[in-house]
Design an enzyme around this catalytic site. Structure first.
Site, PDB file in Angstrom:
ATOM      1  N   GLU A 183      25.745  18.601 -24.492  1.00 12.21           N
ATOM      2  CA  GLU A 183      26.396  17.674 -23.567  1.00 12.21           C
ATOM      3  C   GLU A 183      27.367  16.702 -24.232  1.00 12.21           C
ATOM      4  O   GLU A 183      27.172  15.487 -24.188  1.00 12.21           O
ATOM      5  CB  GLU A 183      25.341  16.885 -22.790  1.00 12.21           C
ATOM      6  N   ASP A 236      25.536  13.837 -13.218  1.00 11.55           N
ATOM      7  CA  ASP A 236      24.520  14.271 -14.187  1.00 11.55           C
ATOM      8  C   ASP A 236      23.209  14.290 -13.419  1.00 11.55           C
ATOM      9  O   ASP A 236      22.669  13.232 -13.080  1.00 11.55           O
ATOM     10  CB  ASP A 236      24.489  13.274 -15.354  1.00 11.55           C
ATOM     11  N   HIS A 289      27.119   9.086 -28.147  1.00 12.72           N
ATOM     12  CA  HIS A 289      25.743   9.612 -28.057  1.00 12.72           C
ATOM     13  C   HIS A 289      25.648  10.947 -28.783  1.00 12.72           C
ATOM     14  O   HIS A 289      26.655  11.516 -29.202  1.00 12.72           O
ATOM     15  CB  HIS A 289      25.282   9.723 -26.595  1.00 12.72           C
ATOM     16  N   ARG A 336      31.797  14.164 -19.119  1.00 17.85           N
ATOM     17  CA  ARG A 336      30.714  14.822 -19.858  1.00 17.85           C
ATOM     18  C   ARG A 336      30.508  16.183 -19.220  1.00 17.85           C
ATOM     19  O   ARG A 336      30.648  16.334 -17.999  1.00 17.85           O
ATOM     20  CB  ARG A 336      29.420  13.984 -19.801  1.00 17.85           C
ATOM     21  N   ASP A 345       0.819  -1.213   0.000  1.00 17.03           N
ATOM     22  CA  ASP A 345       0.000   0.000   0.000  1.00 17.03           C
ATOM     23  C   ASP A 345       0.858   1.271   0.000  1.00 17.03           C
ATOM     24  O   ASP A 345       0.430   2.331   0.447  1.00 17.03           O
ATOM     25  CB  ASP A 345      -0.964   0.006   1.190  1.00 17.03           C
ATOM     26  N   HIS A 390      19.483  17.224 -26.512  1.00 16.33           N
ATOM     27  CA  HIS A 390      18.063  16.905 -26.726  1.00 16.33           C
ATOM     28  C   HIS A 390      17.238  18.088 -26.266  1.00 16.33           C
ATOM     29  O   HIS A 390      17.708  18.932 -25.501  1.00 16.33           O
ATOM     30  CB  HIS A 390      17.698  15.641 -25.931  1.00 16.33           C
ATOM     31  N   TYR A 432      34.406   8.923 -23.325  1.00 15.94           N
ATOM     32  CA  TYR A 432      34.327   7.794 -22.403  1.00 15.94           C
ATOM     33  C   TYR A 432      35.346   6.754 -22.868  1.00 15.94           C
ATOM     34  O   TYR A 432      35.174   6.171 -23.944  1.00 15.94           O
ATOM     35  CB  TYR A 432      32.908   7.213 -22.399  1.00 15.94           C
ATOM     36  N   GLU A 452      27.584  19.243 -19.428  1.00 17.96           N
ATOM     37  CA  GLU A 452      26.239  19.480 -19.970  1.00 17.96           C
ATOM     38  C   GLU A 452      25.622  20.758 -19.411  1.00 17.96           C
ATOM     39  O   GLU A 452      25.589  20.958 -18.198  1.00 17.96           O
ATOM     40  CB  GLU A 452      25.335  18.290 -19.607  1.00 17.96           C
ATOM     41  N   ASP A 481      18.928  19.901 -16.365  1.00 17.31           N
ATOM     42  CA  ASP A 481      19.732  18.727 -16.711  1.00 17.31           C
ATOM     43  C   ASP A 481      21.185  19.181 -16.858  1.00 17.31           C
ATOM     44  O   ASP A 481      21.556  19.719 -17.899  1.00 17.31           O
ATOM     45  CB  ASP A 481      19.174  18.140 -18.024  1.00 17.31           C
ATOM     46  N   HIS A 509      24.180   5.823 -18.306  1.00 18.61           N
ATOM     47  CA  HIS A 509      23.038   6.048 -17.406  1.00 18.61           C
ATOM     48  C   HIS A 509      23.241   5.310 -16.079  1.00 18.61           C
ATOM     49  O   HIS A 509      22.315   4.690 -15.551  1.00 18.61           O
ATOM     50  CB  HIS A 509      21.725   5.631 -18.086  1.00 18.61           C
ATOM     51  N   HIS A 543      13.896  14.500 -21.600  1.00 22.61           N
ATOM     52  CA  HIS A 543      14.068  14.324 -23.051  1.00 22.61           C
ATOM     53  C   HIS A 543      12.744  14.788 -23.638  1.00 22.61           C
ATOM     54  O   HIS A 543      11.806  14.006 -23.796  1.00 22.61           O
ATOM     55  CB  HIS A 543      14.382  12.863 -23.404  1.00 22.61           C
TER      56      HIS A 543
HETATM   57  N1  GLY Z   1      20.349  13.059 -17.866  1.00 18.56           N
HETATM   58  C1  GLY Z   1      20.011  12.434 -19.067  1.00 18.56           C
HETATM   59  C2  GLY Z   1      20.611  13.163 -20.200  1.00 18.56           C
HETATM   60  O1  GLY Z   1      21.512  13.935 -20.013  1.00 18.56           O
HETATM   61  O2  GLY Z   1      20.162  13.038 -21.299  1.00 18.56           O
HETATM   62 MN    MN Z   2      21.998  14.884 -18.213  1.00 17.35          MN
HETATM   63 MN    MN Z   3      20.746  15.608 -21.093  1.00 21.55          MN
END
Ligand code: GLY
Ligand code: MN
Ligand code: MN
Length: 434
Positions: A381, A257, A347, A402, A36, A351, A385, A404, A268, A240, A358
């Site tokens: 971003e 991140d 990547h 990274r 619950d 976005h 890596y 961003e 983000d 991730h 996203h």
């Molecule tokens: N935190 C997810 C991205 O940077 O897309």
């Molecule tokens: Mn991010």
């Molecule tokens: Mn992002």
């Protein structure tokens, strides 16, 4: 709280795009976590965009031009006994007074009201496939109307998917959305600054997460925009990573991140900094390659430029940088051409950002990357890596970096919403040394 006038304008714009029709949206379900205990409730993004209504078990029906009211909100009724246990409900009066609905009904009446409304209109706008209970209800109404069509009942002629209309709208942020996103970005920046200040060798990733999210919560960011990634050492190479359970060692980098959510709008941010406060030579070399690529990519976020352009700039800069420091060998142009960079950069460079991290909106018009327009918000971003492998010098192994930021497209050039958290390596080291 979101400005009601801005919401009313948004709804008016939305309704101006519906022709001879009824639009129906529902919010998310409240999901059980165990027995619950429930996950914290978070409204559906499209529903929230038009209503700002924060409760579960609700639906919005839009009927442009209808005399009795164009905006109908269906929600839970007041219930003093239930409210004592589970918290206050807005109720029907509140739906009108606090959320600007023209009419409010108990959620249980949705099917009944739709059965009356639908035969009067040609088009039904829904998000077919998103809420299977609503889909079933609508199909049952249509089937009911069909059987009664011989007695003169009319059946709507067309079903139209709402996503395109709504998502094109959501892609261009209005002034109220930009105000909230600035707030969310500033708060996220505060959390990142605190994380930098508090990090020491020997701490665990989750302890740094606590410092970061402490600022979010303290500043009214009641939820994170997505699970925080606090990735020490080689964990930074997992894009991730959310386990956040490892010990931070002297000499490692820490990639964070994380973004705060305010009034359902995401921020983000990623920063990568040394656990002991000082980048090693090899770390600094890779870091500066990523930073230069990020700065150049931000500069390409300009109105009328294609959305693909800033990714291309990042890829070119990363590749040139990798050749400069000896991580890749060859002619940068050829290395871009044959995608050699993908071994270390797999990547895209960003976005859309908004109510969803996203966020919605097409990236292409036909086969072409779409042009950026003022009011769009996106992330920039780039990263590198470096997994251990035989043909890469050991000094680079397990470096994951990274950087961003969140960027608003304006006529006058890019505005970095997340500029409050340092990213220059010397500035980060100075902040950590304080
Ligand atoms: N935190 C997810 C991205 O940077 O897309
Ligand atoms: Mn991010
Ligand atoms: Mn992002």
């Amino acid at each position: 709280m979101i400005n009601l006038k801005a919401l009313a304008n948004r709804r008016a714009e939305f309704m101006s795009m519906l022709h001879e029709g009824v639009a129906i949206l529902t919010t998310s379900k409240h999901q059980a976590r165990n027995r619950d205990v429930f996950y914290p409730f978070r409204p559906d993004s499209d529903f929230f965009y038009l209503t700002a209504f924060p409760e579960p078990e609700a639906a919005a029906v839009f009927v442009p031009g209808r005399k009795g009211g164009e905006y109908l909100l269906f929600c839970r009724e007041k219930h003093p006994e239930m409210e004592r246990w589970d918290g206050r409900r807005t109720g029907l009066e509140g739906a009108i007074e606090e959320y600007g609905a023209d009419q409010a009904y108990p959620i249980e009446k949705l099917q009944e009201v739709l059965l009356e409304l639908l035969p009067e209109y040609e088009n039904v706008y829904t998000q077919m496939g998103k809420d299977s209970d609503l889909d079933k209800e609508i199909l049952s109404i249509i089937s009911d109307l069909r059987t009664r069509s011989r007695q003169g009942a009319r059946v709507p002629a067309q079903f139209v998917h709402l996503d395109h209309i709504l998502h094109e709208m959501r892609l261009i942020k209005d002034a109220e959305e930009i105000r909230i996103m600035r707030k969310a970005s500033r708060l996220a920046a505060k959390g990142h600054v605190r994380a930098m200040q508090m990090t020491r060798p020997g701490m665990y990733e989750y302890q740094v997460q606590a410092e970061l999210e402490y600022e979010f919560l303290k500043g009214g960011g009641l939820s994170v925009a997505y699970p925080s990634i606090v990735a020490g050492g080689r964990n930074a190479c997992i894009l991730h990573y959310t386990d956040n359970g490892n010990r931070l060692e002297d000499g490692d980098l820490l990639l964070i991140d994380a973004g705060a959510e305010i009034d359902c709008y995401a921020s983000d941010i990623t920063r990568t900094f040394p656990v002991n406060g000082k980048y090693s030579g090899a770390q600094r070399d890779v870091y500066d390659v990523v930073l230069n690529a990020q700065i150049a990519a931000i500069d390409a976020v300009r109105a009328d430029c294609s959305v693909t352009e800033y990714h291309d700039v990042a890829v070119r800069k990363l590749t040139e940088g990798m050749v400069d420091i000896g991580l890749l060998e060859g002619d940068p142009e050829e290395l871009v051409e044959n995608q050699a960079y993908r071994k270390f950069y797999m990547h895209l460079t960003g976005h859309w950002l908004g109510i969803d991290v996203h966020d919605v909106g097409d990236y292409k018009i036909g086969e072409q990357g779409r042009s950026l327009e003022p009011g769009m918000v996106l992330t920039v971003e780039p990263g590198l890596y470096i997994e251990p492998c035989a043909d890469v010098d050991e000094k680079w192994h397990n470096i994951g970096i990274r950087i961003e930021d969140d960027v608003l497209v304006r006529r006058s050039g890019p505005e970095v919403l997340t500029a409050d958290v340092p990213k220059d390596a010397d500035e980060i080291q100075a902040l950590m040394a304080e």
